[in-house]
Motif scaffolding. Structure first.
Motif, PDB file in Angstrom:
ATOM      1  N   LEU A  27      -3.374  20.630   2.638  1.00 19.86           N
ATOM      2  CA  LEU A  27      -2.340  19.471   2.540  1.00 19.86           C
ATOM      3  C   LEU A  27      -1.819  18.901   3.963  1.00 19.86           C
ATOM      4  O   LEU A  27      -1.485  17.928   3.840  1.00 19.86           O
ATOM      5  CB  LEU A  27      -1.101  20.280   1.959  1.00 19.86           C
ATOM      6  N   PHE A  28      -1.887  20.016   4.790  1.00 17.48           N
ATOM      7  CA  PHE A  28      -1.600  19.501   6.400  1.00 17.48           C
ATOM      8  C   PHE A  28      -2.663  18.293   6.564  1.00 17.48           C
ATOM      9  O   PHE A  28      -2.219  17.183   7.267  1.00 17.48           O
ATOM     10  CB  PHE A  28      -1.637  20.487   7.356  1.00 17.48           C
ATOM     11  N   GLY A  29      -3.908  18.717   6.639  1.00 16.94           N
ATOM     12  CA  GLY A  29      -4.883  17.475   6.963  1.00 16.94           C
ATOM     13  C   GLY A  29      -4.712  16.407   6.308  1.00 16.94           C
ATOM     14  O   GLY A  29      -4.991  15.152   6.523  1.00 16.94           O
ATOM     15  N   MET A  30      -4.487  16.432   4.777  1.00 17.49           N
ATOM     16  CA  MET A  30      -4.399  15.382   3.959  1.00 17.49           C
ATOM     17  C   MET A  30      -3.068  14.503   4.239  1.00 17.49           C
ATOM     18  O   MET A  30      -3.266  13.129   4.455  1.00 17.49           O
ATOM     19  CB  MET A  30      -4.246  15.735   2.333  1.00 17.49           C
ATOM     20  N   PHE A  31      -1.989  15.127   4.474  1.00 14.61           N
ATOM     21  CA  PHE A  31      -0.782  14.304   4.796  1.00 14.61           C
ATOM     22  C   PHE A  31      -0.852  13.887   6.113  1.00 14.61           C
ATOM     23  O   PHE A  31      -0.175  12.849   6.169  1.00 14.61           O
ATOM     24  CB  PHE A  31       0.419  15.233   4.371  1.00 14.61           C
ATOM     25  N   LEU A  32      -1.528  14.523   7.051  1.00 11.42           N
ATOM     26  CA  LEU A  32      -1.468  13.790   8.234  1.00 11.42           C
ATOM     27  C   LEU A  32      -2.189  12.730   8.326  1.00 11.42           C
ATOM     28  O   LEU A  32      -2.108  11.750   9.065  1.00 11.42           O
ATOM     29  CB  LEU A  32      -1.888  15.012   9.378  1.00 11.42           C
ATOM     30  N   SER A  33      -3.231  12.730   7.717  1.00  7.86           N
ATOM     31  CA  SER A  33      -4.256  11.451   7.732  1.00  7.86           C
ATOM     32  C   SER A  33      -3.436  10.463   7.147  1.00  7.86           C
ATOM     33  O   SER A  33      -3.650   9.153   7.591  1.00  7.86           O
ATOM     34  CB  SER A  33      -5.508  11.873   6.816  1.00  7.86           C
ATOM     35  N   MET A  34      -2.761  10.675   5.907  1.00 11.54           N
ATOM     36  CA  MET A  34      -2.083   9.667   4.924  1.00 11.54           C
ATOM     37  C   MET A  34      -0.960   8.964   6.062  1.00 11.54           C
ATOM     38  O   MET A  34      -0.605   7.751   6.108  1.00 11.54           O
ATOM     39  CB  MET A  34      -1.607  10.190   3.788  1.00 11.54           C
TER      40      MET A  34
END
Length: 313
Positions: A27-34
């Motif tokens: 989730l951290f990687g996904m939301f940081l990218s977004m």
């Protein structure tokens, strides 16, 4: 807790969407990218419109403000969520939670009103082109935007101020990505019937009226386009509305899934729809508005390549 909390606890725990360490890393990687894509995309839209005089038109004026609102919106929620995903301390102060709630309500409302104003702009441009310059003059555009900001600020206060009188004497755990009205009302141990009724009544008013205005605008736009004899002219007229129509559909569709329902039916399943309107919609707006717009392509090219792009063009 602001006079309404009898337990003396001055913070909530934002637990997010999952407690699993593996899920939190994903989730951290996904939301940081977004978040990064959203910030860069909306900043590019604002800069391109600011520096290209060809884009100093009402439509792009409102688009720049929509991008600013989306930029502010994600910055209000995602950075705190990213910190929580990487930290053992999930706490958010009572004041911080209500502040986040206020900006969340105000900025969603502002998005809603700007989209309605943009629909009016397209209606005037297509249905009354001879009056467009005078109807959508710079002064009127600023007046319309000021009205949108004023209503949004007041609407945020209408819902946030009564929350200071709500008593929280049970669990402070928020199984959500940010402080959100429905979730906080579920945690309250005082009577929140008035809060809920005000939320439903004013929410229906502040969102359904602009949405109805958007629908009526497009009914008149479609009627005007159908009267155009040339197929190429029809396509050109519709293409000026296609991006706005796509954003409207995404915004209102996800918003209705979350908020047009009774409080007691609200559950974690609604978090998917919340992520859509809170993260995905602001991220997609720059792509939707720039992919099919030649003027925006040119402005972005000039922004990146400067004179070299002008020679190639």
């Amino acid at each position: 807790m602001g006079g309404g909390n009898e337990s003396g606890v001055f913070e909530f725990l934002l637990l997010g969407l999952s407690q699993s360490p593996e899920d939190q890393h994903v989730l951290f990687g996904m939301f940081l990218s977004m978040y990064l894509v959203t910030v860069v995309g909306n900043m590019l839209i604002i800069l391109a419109i600011s520096f290209d005089s060809r884009l100093h038109t009402p439509m792009f004026f409102f688009l720049a403000n929509l991008s600013f609102t989306d930029l502010f919106f994600v910055t209000n929620t995602i950075p705190k969520m990213l910190v929580n995903l990487q930290s053992q301390n999930k706490a958010i102060s009572y004041t911080g939670c209500l502040t986040q709630l206020y900006f969340l309500i105000s900025l969603v409302t502002l998005d809603n009103l700007i989209l309605a104003t943009m629909a009016y702009d397209r209606y005037v441009a297509i249905c009354h082109p001879l009056h467009y310059t005078t109807t959508m003059s710079p002064g009127i555009c600023i007046l319309l935007l000021s009205f949108c900001w004023m209503i949004s600020i007041l609407y945020g206060l209408i819902h946030t101020l009564p929350m200071t009188r709500v008593t929280f004497c049970g669990s402070r755990k928020i199984h959500y990505i940010f402080c959100e009205m429905y979730v906080l009302l579920r945690l309250a141990c005082s009577n929140t019937e008035v809060n809920h009724k005000v939320l439903m009544a004013t929410g229906s008013f502040i969102f359904l009226i602009p949405f109805g205005f958007v629908i009526m605008s497009y009914v008149w736009i479609v009627r005007a386009i159908l009267r155009i004899p040339s197929a190429s002219s029809k396509y050109k007229a519709f293409s000026t509305c296609a991006s706005h129509l796509a954003v409207v559909t995404l915004f209102y569709g996800t918003l209705c899934l979350v908020y047009l329902k009774p409080l007691h039916t609200y559950s974690m399943k609604d978090s998917v729809a919340t992520v859509m309107y809170a993260v995905v919609t602001p991220m997609m707006n720059p792509f939707i508005y720039s992919l099919r717009n030649k003027d925006m392509h040119g402005a972005l090219g000039k922004l990146f390549l400067g004179k070299a792009f002008q020679r190639l063009a």
